[in-house]
Design a protein around this motif. Structure first.
Motif, PDB file in Angstrom:
ATOM      1  N   LEU A  35       0.831  -1.213   0.000  1.00 54.82           N
ATOM      2  CA  LEU A  35       0.000   0.000   0.000  1.00 54.82           C
ATOM      3  C   LEU A  35       0.860   1.254   0.000  1.00 54.82           C
ATOM      4  O   LEU A  35       0.599   2.208  -0.729  1.00 54.82           O
ATOM      5  CB  LEU A  35      -0.939   0.008   1.212  1.00 54.82           C
ATOM      6  CG  LEU A  35      -2.049  -1.046   1.210  1.00 54.82           C
ATOM      7  CD1 LEU A  35      -2.958  -0.857   2.405  1.00 54.82           C
ATOM      8  CD2 LEU A  35      -2.848  -1.000  -0.077  1.00 54.82           C
ATOM      9  N   MET A  36       1.910   1.259   0.825  1.00 53.36           N
ATOM     10  CA  MET A  36       2.783   2.430   0.870  1.00 53.36           C
ATOM     11  C   MET A  36       3.392   2.701  -0.498  1.00 53.36           C
ATOM     12  O   MET A  36       3.614   3.853  -0.864  1.00 53.36           O
ATOM     13  CB  MET A  36       3.911   2.203   1.875  1.00 53.36           C
ATOM     14  CG  MET A  36       3.493   2.362   3.309  1.00 53.36           C
ATOM     15  SD  MET A  36       4.963   2.151   4.337  1.00 53.36           S
ATOM     16  CE  MET A  36       4.221   2.071   5.951  1.00 53.36           C
ATOM     17  N   ALA A  37       3.652   1.628  -1.235  1.00 54.89           N
ATOM     18  CA  ALA A  37       4.307   1.805  -2.529  1.00 54.89           C
ATOM     19  C   ALA A  37       3.370   2.418  -3.563  1.00 54.89           C
ATOM     20  O   ALA A  37       3.829   2.957  -4.557  1.00 54.89           O
ATOM     21  CB  ALA A  37       4.846   0.458  -3.035  1.00 54.89           C
ATOM     22  N   VAL A  38       2.057   2.339  -3.351  1.00 58.08           N
ATOM     23  CA  VAL A  38       1.133   2.778  -4.400  1.00 58.08           C
ATOM     24  C   VAL A  38       0.161   3.867  -3.940  1.00 58.08           C
ATOM     25  O   VAL A  38      -0.911   4.012  -4.508  1.00 58.08           O
ATOM     26  CB  VAL A  38       0.339   1.583  -4.991  1.00 58.08           C
ATOM     27  CG1 VAL A  38       1.273   0.649  -5.720  1.00 58.08           C
ATOM     28  CG2 VAL A  38      -0.424   0.841  -3.914  1.00 58.08           C
ATOM     29  N   VAL A  39       0.554   4.640  -2.931  1.00 57.33           N
ATOM     30  CA  VAL A  39      -0.325   5.721  -2.467  1.00 57.33           C
ATOM     31  C   VAL A  39      -0.759   6.651  -3.608  1.00 57.33           C
ATOM     32  O   VAL A  39      -1.952   6.942  -3.760  1.00 57.33           O
ATOM     33  CB  VAL A  39       0.335   6.520  -1.331  1.00 57.33           C
ATOM     34  CG1 VAL A  39      -0.421   7.807  -1.055  1.00 57.33           C
ATOM     35  CG2 VAL A  39       0.395   5.676  -0.080  1.00 57.33           C
ATOM     36  N   PRO A  40       0.167   7.097  -4.480  1.00 59.35           N
ATOM     37  CA  PRO A  40      -0.282   7.991  -5.555  1.00 59.35           C
ATOM     38  C   PRO A  40      -1.300   7.304  -6.467  1.00 59.35           C
ATOM     39  O   PRO A  40      -2.271   7.935  -6.904  1.00 59.35           O
ATOM     40  CB  PRO A  40       1.004   8.301  -6.325  1.00 59.35           C
ATOM     41  CG  PRO A  40       2.107   7.978  -5.377  1.00 59.35           C
ATOM     42  CD  PRO A  40       1.619   6.885  -4.497  1.00 59.35           C
ATOM     43  N   GLY A  41      -1.102   6.029  -6.752  1.00 56.86           N
ATOM     44  CA  GLY A  41      -2.042   5.300  -7.609  1.00 56.86           C
ATOM     45  C   GLY A  41      -3.419   5.184  -6.975  1.00 56.86           C
ATOM     46  O   GLY A  41      -4.440   5.303  -7.660  1.00 56.86           O
ATOM     47  N   ILE A  42      -3.453   4.957  -5.661  1.00 57.81           N
ATOM     48  CA  ILE A  42      -4.734   4.848  -4.964  1.00 57.81           C
ATOM     49  C   ILE A  42      -5.475   6.183  -5.036  1.00 57.81           C
ATOM     50  O   ILE A  42      -6.643   6.246  -5.395  1.00 57.81           O
ATOM     51  CB  ILE A  42      -4.520   4.442  -3.490  1.00 57.81           C
ATOM     52  CG1 ILE A  42      -3.915   3.046  -3.405  1.00 57.81           C
ATOM     53  CG2 ILE A  42      -5.843   4.468  -2.728  1.00 57.81           C
ATOM     54  CD1 ILE A  42      -3.493   2.651  -1.997  1.00 57.81           C
ATOM     55  N   LEU A  43      -4.760   7.262  -4.695  1.00 53.38           N
ATOM     56  CA  LEU A  43      -5.410   8.575  -4.696  1.00 53.38           C
ATOM     57  C   LEU A  43      -5.841   8.974  -6.105  1.00 53.38           C
ATOM     58  O   LEU A  43      -6.868   9.616  -6.292  1.00 53.38           O
ATOM     59  CB  LEU A  43      -4.481   9.630  -4.090  1.00 53.38           C
ATOM     60  CG  LEU A  43      -4.601   9.865  -2.584  1.00 53.38           C
ATOM     61  CD1 LEU A  43      -5.919  10.543  -2.251  1.00 53.38           C
ATOM     62  CD2 LEU A  43      -4.473   8.592  -1.777  1.00 53.38           C
ATOM     63  N   ASN A  44      -5.066   8.570  -7.092  1.00 55.04           N
ATOM     64  CA  ASN A  44      -5.422   8.831  -8.475  1.00 55.04           C
ATOM     65  C   ASN A  44      -6.757   8.162  -8.815  1.00 55.04           C
ATOM     66  O   ASN A  44      -7.633   8.755  -9.436  1.00 55.04           O
ATOM     67  CB  ASN A  44      -4.309   8.289  -9.377  1.00 55.04           C
ATOM     68  CG  ASN A  44      -4.441   8.764 -10.788  1.00 55.04           C
ATOM     69  OD1 ASN A  44      -4.816   9.911 -11.004  1.00 55.04           O
ATOM     70  ND2 ASN A  44      -4.166   7.896 -11.732  1.00 55.04           N
ATOM     71  N   THR A  45      -6.914   6.923  -8.345  1.00 56.49           N
ATOM     72  CA  THR A  45      -8.167   6.205  -8.575  1.00 56.49           C
ATOM     73  C   THR A  45      -9.326   6.890  -7.850  1.00 56.49           C
ATOM     74  O   THR A  45     -10.441   6.956  -8.373  1.00 56.49           O
ATOM     75  CB  THR A  45      -8.027   4.746  -8.097  1.00 56.49           C
ATOM     76  OG1 THR A  45      -6.858   4.188  -8.692  1.00 56.49           O
ATOM     77  CG2 THR A  45      -9.236   3.923  -8.466  1.00 56.49           C
ATOM     78  N   VAL A  46      -9.049   7.415  -6.656  1.00 58.37           N
ATOM     79  CA  VAL A  46     -10.107   8.093  -5.906  1.00 58.37           C
ATOM     80  C   VAL A  46     -10.563   9.353  -6.638  1.00 58.37           C
ATOM     81  O   VAL A  46     -11.767   9.634  -6.732  1.00 58.37           O
ATOM     82  CB  VAL A  46      -9.629   8.458  -4.479  1.00 58.37           C
ATOM     83  CG1 VAL A  46     -10.689   9.270  -3.760  1.00 58.37           C
ATOM     84  CG2 VAL A  46      -9.321   7.198  -3.697  1.00 58.37           C
ATOM     85  N   VAL A  47      -9.605  10.110  -7.177  1.00 65.01           N
ATOM     86  CA  VAL A  47      -9.965  11.325  -7.919  1.00 65.01           C
ATOM     87  C   VAL A  47     -10.840  10.956  -9.122  1.00 65.01           C
ATOM     88  O   VAL A  47     -11.880  11.572  -9.372  1.00 65.01           O
ATOM     89  CB  VAL A  47      -8.695  12.079  -8.371  1.00 65.01           C
ATOM     90  CG1 VAL A  47      -9.046  13.146  -9.397  1.00 65.01           C
ATOM     91  CG2 VAL A  47      -8.006  12.710  -7.175  1.00 65.01           C
ATOM     92  N   ALA A  48     -10.424   9.903  -9.854  1.00 64.05           N
ATOM     93  CA  ALA A  48     -11.206   9.476 -11.012  1.00 64.05           C
ATOM     94  C   ALA A  48     -12.598   9.031 -10.572  1.00 64.05           C
ATOM     95  O   ALA A  48     -13.606   9.386 -11.199  1.00 64.05           O
ATOM     96  CB  ALA A  48     -10.479   8.331 -11.726  1.00 64.05           C
ATOM     97  N   LEU A  49     -12.664   8.289  -9.476  1.00 62.37           N
ATOM     98  CA  LEU A  49     -13.951   7.809  -8.957  1.00 62.37           C
ATOM     99  C   LEU A  49     -14.857   8.984  -8.622  1.00 62.37           C
ATOM    100  O   LEU A  49     -16.034   9.011  -8.969  1.00 62.37           O
ATOM    101  CB  LEU A  49     -13.716   6.953  -7.715  1.00 62.37           C
ATOM    102  CG  LEU A  49     -14.910   6.753  -6.785  1.00 62.37           C
ATOM    103  CD1 LEU A  49     -15.964   5.886  -7.444  1.00 62.37           C
ATOM    104  CD2 LEU A  49     -14.473   6.119  -5.470  1.00 62.37           C
TER     105      LEU A  49
END
Ligand SMILES: Nc1ncnc2c1ncn2[C@@H]1O[C@H](COP(=O)(O)OP(=O)(O)O)[C@@H](O)[C@H]1O
Ligand SMILES: [Mg+2]
Lengths: 362, 245
Positions: A277-291
């Protein structure tokens, strides 16, 4: 051993820096930006601020030279809460403010166990906010989902879909990397199917086709069906983000955990997933913005989210012709929210980085 | 309780069609340290990884302290709590500080209360000379320091057997000594250890028995003194000639 570096001097370096080609092009860029701002800004500021009308009863009360923000001000409660009964609006206000306050806590000054507090606040949001909005218990009058709407609807759908999609996505990512072929196939199939469909199609399937498959007589509100659709859709995207994080780890961490007697699940819980999870924080937040932006699609199944309620208000005869004001406001609100999310992402990344640094001074 | 800590009987393992271990049999008495040596690719790591079930095998049997190792997940977890392993490239948990690296396994897997697990971790870190660095993160440590933390972490589960897979091969020469010192101390305290290493000086000084592997077969198994002074097989003699220069 320490080598002595002669002090070249700041000014010297600056002069050399200015002479370089990089600075020349950077100066040019600044000049272009300033000229562009000089041409456009006076008009925008004049329209949006100087000549704008903030208080008026209707369109006629607005100065035609400037923006008619009175329209937005007048309709603000509706933009925020939709057709939620006015005397019950505090409930919608809580549901609307809750995720925003969680984000503010994530951005505010740090304290012990802040991450746990924010995670708990988000985890409890779907059931508590859902029951609060719906009512029908604890003396709260029932408010059918057809009356929910506006910013509250957008934030509710976005937050619930994210919170529900997070564990599902994690499960899917683990399934896709499982050593059991059947599980792997199931995970991969699920992800590829949901990721391969446009969200609009997912929503139509959820709202039009799922009821056909349910036993006759069962009736689920459209909001629930839409939420299920958006959640599954988002979970397949999150699953791929998580899988990237899991793959970045390599086999060593899992083996080390196994060798220390961790069970599969405790190895995932304490060793593998936190690092992934720590490695992909930007990817997670990116998905949240798109969502968050994609929640606007719920309008196609007849739900009044923020965007569609503003669209409806723009057609009001008393405020006719104020589409610009309405959509500028919508754009600003969405932009502010997404900007907030990207700040949160940057903050988490910085905190993780600092976690690694901690102790260097000790 | 038996006095044989590790017993391997007629173990054979294939990777696909490649025979990596060929009818290997081995006994490690309790309190003894055994060196596994042999040329690269001879199956040392594979054999070591069979001892804690990180690899499965096709034929033969492994017993740890009399209990047969079977590849049922529950049994394997129980086994691994009694067999510690130290890897060539450390595999510390980078998201946890040194103290948490050592205290987490007993806290989660033995359900020790946090305070007790941390006491144990502090004691073990002192034993490997890392007491001062308990609050550092792995990325801030040198290779030798990392490996000493990894040893403390393995010890935190109070294993009956410790496995080492080339624990000094990824270290710079200055760090090798500090790790070997810790291992020597462990052997002298009567730990049962199986060590894959090319440090023949350490093997000769500290270990009781040497097992020489070549092409997945045990070629020679002898007390350390005799193996180094008078190797029985030509292949061991050639190998020693190369490793000891
Ligand atoms: N996962 C694997 N798949 C296929 N072959 C492997 C695998 N692991 C090891 N081998 C092969 O098995 C042999 C023994 O490997 P290993 O036990 O790592 O040797 P050593 O540790 O003695 O250098 C080597 O030839 C290696 O290529
Ligand atoms: Mg090896």
């Amino acid at each position: 051993m320490k080598t002595h570096v002669p002090d070249v001097g700041r000014g010297h370096r600056l002069v050399r820096g200015l002479g370089s080609r990089r600075s020349a092009s950077s100066l040019l860029a600044w000049a272009v930006a300033l000229v562009a701002a000089g041409i456009t800004l006076p008009d925008i500021v004049g329209w949006a601020l100087v000549d704008a009308t903030w208080v008026a009863e209707d369109r006629a009360g607005c100065d035609p030279a400037g923006a008619c923000w009175a329209f937005v001000v007048n309709r603000l409660p509706q933009f925020a809460f939709g057709f939620y009964p006015p005397e019950e609006r505090w409930r919608a206000a809580v549901a609307l403010a809750w995720p925003l306050v969680s984000l503010a806590i994530a951005l505010g000054p740090g304290f012990r166990r802040r991450a746990a507090v924010v995670a708990a606040a988000l985890a409890f949001y779907p059931p508590v906010a859902g029951l609060l909005l719906l009512g029908g218990l604890l003396g709260l009058p029932r408010v059918p989902t057809s009356q929910w709407g506006g910013m509250t609807m957008t934030v509710f759908v976005g937050t619930v879909a994210f919170v529900a999609a997070f564990p599902i996505g994690l499960g899917l990512a683990l399934a896709r990397r499982s050593s059991l072929p059947a599980l792997r196939l199931l995970g991969t199939g699920f992800i590829e199917i949901w990721r391969g469909l446009p969200l609009i199609a997912v929503l139509f399937i959820a709202v039009v086709m799922v009821p056909l498959a349910l036993p006759p007589g069962t009736e689920l509100p459209r909001l629930v069906l839409a939420l299920v659709g958006i959640t599954l859709y988002t979970s397949s995207y999150l699953a791929e983000v998580f899988r990237g994080g899991l793959q970045s780890l390599g086999a060593g961490q899992g083996e080390a955990a196994s060798a220390l007697g961790f069970t599969y699940w405790s190895a995932q819980r304490y060793v593998v997933v936190p690092q992934a999870l720590m490695a992909v924080v930007p990817g997670i937040l990116n998905t949240v913005v798109a969502l968050f932006k994609d929640t606007t699609y719920v309008l196609v199944v007849g739900l009044f989210d923020f965007l569609s309620i503003v669209s409806a208000a723009v057609a009001d005869p008393r405020w006719l012709g104020l589409a610009t004001e309405g959509y500028v406001f919508v754009g600003l609100v969405y932009w502010a929210f997404c900007f907030l999310l990207s700040r949160v992402s940057a903050r988490i990344e910085r905190d993780i980085g600092r976690g690694r640094e901690r102790g260097r001074s000790a | 309780m038996t006095d044989v800590a590790v017993e391997v009987a007629s173990l054979s393992k294939w990777f696909g069609t490649f025979l990596a271990l060929d009818d290997v049999s081995l006994r490690v008495p309790r309190g003894c340290s055994t060196v596994l040596c042999g040329p690269s690719g001879s199956g040392k790591s594979t054999l070591l990884r069979c001892l804690n079930g990180l690899e499965t095998w096709q034929e033969g049997e492994v017993r740890i302290a009399g209990t047969r190792v079977r590849s049922r997940p529950g049994d394997l977890v129980a086994l691994r709590r009694r067999v510690g392993m130290v890897f060539q490239s450390f595999h510390l948990f980078p998201h946890l500080d040194v103290l948490a690296n050592v205290s987490l396994p007993p806290r989660i897997n033995l359900r020790l209360p946090r305070a007790e697990a941390e006491d144990r971790a502090h004691r073990l870190l002192a034993e490997v000379g890392m007491a001062e660095l308990a609050r550092m993160f792995p990325a801030q440590l040198s290779g030798g320091q990392k490996q000493r933390v990894a040893i403390a972490r393995a010890l935190a589960m109070e294993p009956q057997v410790l496995l080492f897979d080339e624990p000094t091969s990824a270290l710079d020469p200055e760090s090798v000594g500090e790790v070997l010192d810790v291992m020597t101390q462990l052997a002298e305290h009567g730990r049962t250890m199986v060590v894959v290493t090319h440090e023949m000086g350490f093997a000769r000084r500290v270990c009781h028995e040497v097992v020489f592997l070549s092409d997945g077969r045990i070629v020679e198994c002898a007390p350390a003194d005799r193996f180094f002074s008078d190797p029985a097989s030509d292949r061991a003699r050639t190998f020693l000639g190369q490793v000891c220069r």
